[in-house]
Design a protein around this motif. Sequence first.
Motif, PDB file in Angstrom:
ATOM      1  N   ASN A 153      -4.477   4.537 -11.269  1.00  0.00           N
ATOM      2  CA  ASN A 153      -5.632   4.608 -10.381  1.00  0.00           C
ATOM      3  C   ASN A 153      -5.284   3.942  -9.048  1.00  0.00           C
ATOM      4  O   ASN A 153      -5.224   2.716  -8.946  1.00  0.00           O
ATOM      5  CB  ASN A 153      -6.839   3.928 -11.035  1.00  0.00           C
ATOM      6  N   VAL A 154      -5.073   4.758  -8.041  1.00  0.00           N
ATOM      7  CA  VAL A 154      -4.645   4.249  -6.733  1.00  0.00           C
ATOM      8  C   VAL A 154      -5.697   3.344  -6.115  1.00  0.00           C
ATOM      9  O   VAL A 154      -5.367   2.353  -5.445  1.00  0.00           O
ATOM     10  CB  VAL A 154      -4.298   5.421  -5.786  1.00  0.00           C
ATOM     11  N   ASP A 155      -6.965   3.664  -6.312  1.00  0.00           N
ATOM     12  CA  ASP A 155      -8.038   2.851  -5.732  1.00  0.00           C
ATOM     13  C   ASP A 155      -8.008   1.425  -6.280  1.00  0.00           C
ATOM     14  O   ASP A 155      -8.162   0.453  -5.520  1.00  0.00           O
ATOM     15  CB  ASP A 155      -9.396   3.488  -6.021  1.00  0.00           C
ATOM     16  N   ILE A 156      -7.823   1.297  -7.596  1.00  0.00           N
ATOM     17  CA  ILE A 156      -7.751  -0.033  -8.210  1.00  0.00           C
ATOM     18  C   ILE A 156      -6.582  -0.824  -7.643  1.00  0.00           C
ATOM     19  O   ILE A 156      -6.702  -2.013  -7.321  1.00  0.00           O
ATOM     20  CB  ILE A 156      -7.634   0.089  -9.742  1.00  0.00           C
ATOM     21  N   LEU A 157      -5.444  -0.162  -7.479  1.00  0.00           N
ATOM     22  CA  LEU A 157      -4.245  -0.839  -6.983  1.00  0.00           C
ATOM     23  C   LEU A 157      -4.402  -1.254  -5.521  1.00  0.00           C
ATOM     24  O   LEU A 157      -4.029  -2.365  -5.135  1.00  0.00           O
ATOM     25  CB  LEU A 157      -3.039   0.081  -7.161  1.00  0.00           C
ATOM     26  N   ASN A 158      -4.956  -0.378  -4.710  1.00  0.00           N
ATOM     27  CA  ASN A 158      -5.140  -0.714  -3.289  1.00  0.00           C
ATOM     28  C   ASN A 158      -6.196  -1.807  -3.102  1.00  0.00           C
ATOM     29  O   ASN A 158      -6.077  -2.648  -2.210  1.00  0.00           O
ATOM     30  CB  ASN A 158      -5.511   0.539  -2.503  1.00  0.00           C
ATOM     31  N   GLN A 159      -7.224  -1.797  -3.941  1.00  0.00           N
ATOM     32  CA  GLN A 159      -8.213  -2.871  -3.894  1.00  0.00           C
ATOM     33  C   GLN A 159      -7.569  -4.214  -4.240  1.00  0.00           C
ATOM     34  O   GLN A 159      -7.904  -5.248  -3.640  1.00  0.00           O
ATOM     35  CB  GLN A 159      -9.358  -2.573  -4.864  1.00  0.00           C
ATOM     36  N   ALA A 160      -6.648  -4.182  -5.194  1.00  0.00           N
ATOM     37  CA  ALA A 160      -5.958  -5.414  -5.577  1.00  0.00           C
ATOM     38  C   ALA A 160      -5.136  -5.961  -4.413  1.00  0.00           C
ATOM     39  O   ALA A 160      -5.158  -7.166  -4.123  1.00  0.00           O
ATOM     40  CB  ALA A 160      -5.061  -5.145  -6.782  1.00  0.00           C
ATOM     41  N   ILE A 161      -4.433  -5.093  -3.727  1.00  0.00           N
ATOM     42  CA  ILE A 161      -3.621  -5.513  -2.582  1.00  0.00           C
ATOM     43  C   ILE A 161      -4.500  -6.104  -1.478  1.00  0.00           C
ATOM     44  O   ILE A 161      -4.152  -7.108  -0.847  1.00  0.00           O
ATOM     45  CB  ILE A 161      -2.793  -4.322  -2.047  1.00  0.00           C
ATOM     46  N   ASN A 162      -5.654  -5.506  -1.294  1.00  0.00           N
ATOM     47  CA  ASN A 162      -6.565  -5.973  -0.245  1.00  0.00           C
ATOM     48  C   ASN A 162      -7.193  -7.326  -0.544  1.00  0.00           C
ATOM     49  O   ASN A 162      -7.797  -7.943   0.344  1.00  0.00           O
ATOM     50  CB  ASN A 162      -7.656  -4.934   0.007  1.00  0.00           C
ATOM     51  N   ARG A 163      -7.052  -7.802  -1.778  1.00  0.00           N
ATOM     52  CA  ARG A 163      -7.542  -9.145  -2.096  1.00  0.00           C
ATOM     53  C   ARG A 163      -6.834 -10.204  -1.258  1.00  0.00           C
ATOM     54  O   ARG A 163      -7.366 -11.292  -1.037  1.00  0.00           O
ATOM     55  CB  ARG A 163      -7.357  -9.454  -3.583  1.00  0.00           C
ATOM     56  N   LEU A 164      -5.642  -9.870  -0.795  1.00  0.00           N
ATOM     57  CA  LEU A 164      -4.892 -10.824   0.035  1.00  0.00           C
ATOM     58  C   LEU A 164      -5.571 -11.049   1.388  1.00  0.00           C
ATOM     59  O   LEU A 164      -5.263 -12.021   2.086  1.00  0.00           O
ATOM     60  CB  LEU A 164      -3.458 -10.326   0.246  1.00  0.00           C
ATOM     61  N   HIS A 169       0.839  -1.210   0.000  1.00  0.00           N
ATOM     62  CA  HIS A 169       0.000   0.000   0.000  1.00  0.00           C
ATOM     63  C   HIS A 169       0.872   1.257   0.000  1.00  0.00           C
ATOM     64  O   HIS A 169       0.645   2.189  -0.789  1.00  0.00           O
ATOM     65  CB  HIS A 169      -0.904   0.016   1.234  1.00  0.00           C
ATOM     66  N   ALA A 170       1.856   1.292   0.884  1.00  0.00           N
ATOM     67  CA  ALA A 170       2.727   2.468   0.981  1.00  0.00           C
ATOM     68  C   ALA A 170       3.514   2.666  -0.307  1.00  0.00           C
ATOM     69  O   ALA A 170       3.673   3.799  -0.789  1.00  0.00           O
ATOM     70  CB  ALA A 170       3.679   2.307   2.167  1.00  0.00           C
TER      71      ALA A 170
END
Length: 358
Positions: free
Chosen positions: A176-187, A138-139
């Motif tokens: 798109n930061v939201d798309i990337l952070n959502q992807a990380i949160n899939r974990l 995320h960071a």
Amino acid sequence: MLKTLIFTLILLWSSGCGRTADSDSEKRPKSSGKLEFITVEKSHFVAGDMPGDGHYQTIIRTLNKPKIYAQNDALENYKYYSLYENNKHKEESIIGIEKSNNEIESDVMLLLDLSGSIIEGGCNTEGTTCNQLIHAAHAFVNNIITNGNFKISIYYFNAKREIAPLTRQTEYPTSNVDILNQAINRLKDSTFIEQYLKGYENSTNLYGAVIQSGEKVCSWINCESTETFKMGAVVIFTDGRDLADLVSKKKMLKSLKKNIQYYTIGIGNADNKTLIEISGKDRHFEASENNIEDAFSQTYNYILYNSSFYRVNYCPSTREGTVRVKIFFNDTQNHIRAYTEEDKITIPNSDIRCDIIQ
């Protein structure tokens, strides 16, 4: 009509073995070995006679160690640059410089090892390797996107033959930061873990992942193009070594793309020797078991420093014919010297105005 010629080069600073200046030069500064310029794109055209148009332009990209860059404010100071025309330094030449970080788009792939040793212990439990990875990713994403002209893709690998995108919406780089952070949160999603990661924990296709990541990034930035220039980088995070034995180490190393910067982050039992062979010692970072985010932060800083661009504007004193030019940079205080490869420019057969603001 008064005509001007705009001459544009895109150059990158490269750390490594420097080149010495030609022996017939008139006491030109020699490369220190820390940095050198490499031309990757150039173009020129005849423009109008508006003020500010009457000069040549060069775009320079820094590629050096953060500690060198951090000390080196000289990169933004025209006084450290000089122009050589036909192997001679002309005091009458005029040079100006401006920082221009949005000149070139950079595509970055974050490639995560999600084999069993990473996800064991769970991703929702504070302090586990997977949970720390989530915070670090995320960071990393937030810092990269907000500090330059970057797009990021997030992929993962384990025992499978193919790397896979972690993002749901797209497999291509995005800002798109939201798309990337959502992807990380899939974990943190147990359904994702069960469906895509469980059953593939007992092996790691590291070599295959490195090859595939280079191929994908190369396709995004069009490595073969001589008309356009985009930067590409792959950031590899792993805690192990190649166990799948689907691809040989020799084939993997041979596949590394010269147009792409590879960064590696090793943790735990990672094969750091091989990771260094992939990225080079300067772009390899070893993460602490208790502080993965620090290694990602170091990687982010390195990428940011290596993606800084400077537009150098210059007016040669020669006003007719073909001129062989080189731009020199010489920071004696920090012992950093570099110069471009020699190039030929043709001066238009007309008056050329020079309106460089230094």
